[in-house]
Motif scaffolding. Structure first.
Motif, PDB file in Angstrom:
ATOM      1  N   TYR A 118       0.829  -1.204   0.000  1.00 15.46           N
ATOM      2  CA  TYR A 118       0.000   0.000   0.000  1.00 15.46           C
ATOM      3  C   TYR A 118       0.866   1.258   0.000  1.00 15.46           C
ATOM      4  N   LEU A 119       1.872   1.283   0.848  1.00 16.99           N
ATOM      5  CA  LEU A 119       2.753   2.456   0.912  1.00 16.99           C
ATOM      6  C   LEU A 119       3.527   2.650  -0.382  1.00 16.99           C
ATOM      7  N   LYS A 121       2.571   1.782  -3.369  1.00 17.94           N
ATOM      8  CA  LYS A 121       1.629   2.293  -4.349  1.00 17.94           C
ATOM      9  C   LYS A 121       1.300   3.760  -4.081  1.00 17.94           C
ATOM     10  N   LEU A 122       1.010   4.089  -2.837  1.00 22.13           N
ATOM     11  CA  LEU A 122       0.657   5.456  -2.457  1.00 22.13           C
ATOM     12  C   LEU A 122       1.792   6.425  -2.746  1.00 22.13           C
ATOM     13  N   LEU A 123       2.993   6.078  -2.352  1.00 27.91           N
ATOM     14  CA  LEU A 123       4.132   6.963  -2.549  1.00 27.91           C
ATOM     15  C   LEU A 123       4.572   7.010  -3.996  1.00 27.91           C
ATOM     16  N   GLU A 125       2.570   7.171  -6.451  1.00 29.17           N
ATOM     17  CA  GLU A 125       1.639   8.050  -7.170  1.00 29.17           C
ATOM     18  C   GLU A 125       2.013   9.518  -7.013  1.00 29.17           C
ATOM     19  N   HIS A 126       2.834   9.829  -6.025  1.00 27.66           N
ATOM     20  CA  HIS A 126       3.155  11.243  -5.772  1.00 27.66           C
ATOM     21  C   HIS A 126       4.580  11.513  -6.140  1.00 27.66           C
TER      22      HIS A 126
END
Length: 126
Positions: A118-119, A121-123, A125-126
């Motif tokens: 999850y991290l 993927k989340l990181l 994206e930014h």
């Protein structure tokens, strides 16, 4: 952009963020030498940073360090399950769970793996 990335890399610091240490008290009887030495070792963040640094963790694997393997760090009554995730700039950062040697390894390994994905993927994206 290259200059910015170089600056970030040059000013990088290893940091440890902890949460949930109070949960260790729920299973205090599982720590053979008592909970005090465990909390003392955790409080000294350098100890955990060294331990994490020596564990073979990458961006897709989950590793475990159990009992006696942690004796050098004063954590011989504990186990650590750790995994890596891709942080900013493609670097691997680590996350983990520390608990008694009688922890539920399967559940904790799955949780570490899921949070790491999850991290990443989340990181990513930014």
């Amino acid at each position: 952009m290259a200059t910015l990335i170089e600056q970030v890399a040059a000013n990088r610091q290893d940091r440890l963020v902890m949460a949930g240490a109070a949960n260790l008290a729920k299973s205090e009887q599982d720590f053979s030498g008592g909970l005090f030495p465990v909390l003392e070792a955790i409080e000294e963040q350098v100890t955990l940073l060294r331990l994490f640094g020596e564990m073979q963790v990458d961006d897709i694997a989950v590793a475990a360090s159990i009992g006696v393997e942690n004796a050098e760090y004063g954590l011989d009554a504990t186990s650590i399950v750790a995994g890596g995730y891709l942080a900013g700039g493609g670097e691997v950062a680590r996350l983990g769970v520390l608990g008694p040697t009688r922890m539920d390894y399967g559940t904790n390994m799955a949780a570490v793996r899921a949070v790491a994905r999850y991290l990443s993927k989340l990181l990513g994206e930014h």
